[in-house]
Write a protein that holds these residues in place. Structure first.
Motif, short mmCIF file in Angstrom:
data_model
loop_
_atom_site.label_atom_id
_atom_site.label_comp_id
_atom_site.label_asym_id
_atom_site.label_seq_id
_atom_site.Cartn_x
_atom_site.Cartn_y
_atom_site.Cartn_z
N ARG A 176 0.73 -1.24 0.08
CA ARG A 176 0.10 -0.17 -0.13
C ARG A 176 0.82 1.18 -0.11
N ARG A 177 1.75 1.35 0.78
CA ARG A 177 2.84 2.53 0.94
C ARG A 177 3.31 2.69 -0.55
N ASP A 178 4.03 1.78 -1.01
CA ASP A 178 4.33 1.89 -2.33
C ASP A 178 3.57 2.23 -3.40
N ASP A 180 0.87 4.20 -2.59
CA ASP A 180 0.44 5.71 -2.41
C ASP A 180 1.55 6.35 -3.19
N ILE A 181 2.97 6.16 -2.87
CA ILE A 181 3.91 7.01 -3.51
C ILE A 181 3.91 6.90 -4.97
N GLY A 182 3.50 5.60 -5.38
CA GLY A 182 3.39 5.48 -6.88
C GLY A 182 2.39 6.23 -7.58
N ALA A 184 1.26 9.15 -6.31
CA ALA A 184 1.60 10.56 -6.07
C ALA A 184 2.60 10.87 -7.17
N GLU A 185 3.67 10.24 -7.35
CA GLU A 185 4.44 10.41 -8.45
C GLU A 185 4.08 10.50 -9.60
N GLU A 187 0.66 10.98 -10.20
CA GLU A 187 0.02 12.36 -10.65
C GLU A 187 0.99 13.49 -10.98
N ARG A 188 2.23 13.57 -10.48
CA ARG A 188 2.86 14.44 -10.89
C ARG A 188 3.35 14.63 -12.19
#
Length: 428
Positions: A176-178, A180-182, A184-185, A187-188
């Motif tokens: 899940r952490r990976d 969420d980071i994925g 966000a990155e 979306e950017r």
């Protein structure tokens, strides 16, 4: 005496004992064997596959985590003679359940020992390797009992201390952490990339529009060229098709003519054979009977000819005889008539003209009858005359000419008769 025992391929027959205390044993599967009464013994051992369910509960791994493991094994007794003999020594006389219990104890022992050497992750994540290890470790022991392991699989692995679930939670949290980071990155990068893509999109759109226009023009030109070429090819194909069709029709017609010629030849052959057959039939049914009939008629004609000849000869002989008789009669009559004529001539010479006149007078009625015969058919004669009629004179003239006619016919002169002289003189 004894009995003949048979077994199928899923069963082994053991024949032991014999004469003179023989210890030779006979192992048979999928065949037959002879067993003597009283001195030999027969026993059977199943060779079918046995399914064994192995359960190991609360077994600690190398890390001290208690696990519950369930495995399924498929085993059977081997049919090689030496191994079958070993299996018979150990299991003969036992039922299938007893054999399963022995193998189950062996497999569970090896399963426990192997669980103690592995970690939970090794057991849980690589079940195939774990099952393969159990087979490799347990195979020599069960093989020494004449049994082979066909397959061994891990059916279930679980624990009651939530170790496996904790491993799942940790992994889930990391994932899940990976994630969420994925996100966000992503979306950017998506925003940056979106702007770049819009710019590139416009550039590409303008270029694409230009290329589209060029492509459309080239397309139309190429389409027209293709259409023209297609029309030409279509016309050529149509002409070629019609030409080929005409050729094929000509070939077909030629073939039909050849077929008709062949059929006509066959028909002619058939007709010739039919003619020959009819000729033979006519010869058999008409000519031969006709020849036979002609021969019969010829024989009949020859017989008839002979008969006619004989009859003609007989008739000729008859006619000759009749002719001779008639000639004799005619001769006699002629002689009689001649004699009468002779006597009449002598009488005529004797009496002279008086006799001749008598003969003429006797013949006159007959002559008058023949002369008047045509008048007998006339019903009425009417003589028409005027005041100066000469009918009477004409009749008298006719009567005056009668003596001259009689004289011309008979040579007798009626004028010498006084009565006629007086009549004709009076008329004159």
């Amino acid at each position: 005496m004894g009995n003949c025992h048979t077994v199928g391929p899923n069963e082994a027959l053991v024949v032991s004992g014999g004469c003179c205390g023989s210890d030779v044993k006979q192992y048979v599967y999928g065949g037959w064997a002879w067993a003597w009464w009283c001195i030999t013994d027969t026993q059977r051992l199943s060779l079918e596959v046995m399914t064994i369910l192995c359960r190991c509960e609360n077994i600690e791994t190398s890390e001290g985590v208690p696990l519950y493991v369930t495995g399924v094994a498929q085993v059977k007794i081997m049919t090689e003679k030496e191994l079958l003999a070993v299996a018979c020594e150990q299991f003969l006389g036992k039922n299938v359940q007893d054999v399963k219990n022995v193998v189950l104890q062996t497999l569970e022992g090896h399963l426990r020992s192997i669980l103690g050497t592995l970690t939970v992750e090794q057991i849980y994540q690589d079940r195939d390797q774990f099952a393969k290890l159990v087979r490799e470790v347990a195979a020599p022991d069960v093989g020494r009992m004449g049994i082979e392991i066909l397959s061994f699989t891990i059916k279930d692995v679980y624990d009651k201390v939530d170790y496996l679930s904790s491993l799942g939670k940790t992994q889930t949290a990391a994932v899940r952490r990976d994630a969420d980071i994925g996100v966000a990155e992503a979306e950017r990068d998506a925003g940056i990339r979106e702007a770049e893509c819009k710019k590139e999109m416009l550039d590409v759109k303008f270029m694409a529009d230009t290329k589209i226009a060029d492509s459309r023009r080239a397309f139309e030109l190429q389409k027209a060229a293709f259409t023209e070429e297609v029309n030409i090819k279509t016309a050529e194909a149509q002409l070629a098709y019609e030409l080929q069709s005409a050729r094929e029709q000509q070939k077909i017609r030629q073939e039909e003519i050849e077929i008709e010629v062949v059929q006509r030849k066959k028909q002619i052959d058939v007709e010739e054979k039919e003619i020959i057959r009819k000729e033979k039939e006519l010869i058999a049914t008409v000519k031969r009977p006709a020849e036979a009939e002609a021969y019969r008629i010829q024989q009949i004609a020859e017989g008839e000819k002979v008969r006619q000849v004989l009859m003609a000869q007989a008739e000729a002989e008859k006619i000759r005889k009749l002719g001779e008789a008639e000639a004799f009669v005619i001769e006699a009559i002629g002689m009689a008539e001649a004699e009468g004529m002779k006597l009449k001539a002598e009488a005529l010479q004797r009496y002279g003209e008086a006799a001749q006149l008598a003969l003429v007078l006797d013949a006159l009625p007959e002559i008058a009858a023949k002369v008047a015969a045509p008048l007998s058919k006339v019903d009425e004669i009417v003589v028409l005359s005027g005041e100066s009629s000469t009918a009477t004179s004409q009749v008298n003239h006719l009567l005056a000419e009668i003596p001259a006619s009689v004289r011309a016919i008979t040579g007798v002169d009626l004028m010498k008769i006084p009565l006629i002289q007086k009549a004709t003189g009076a008329q004159a």
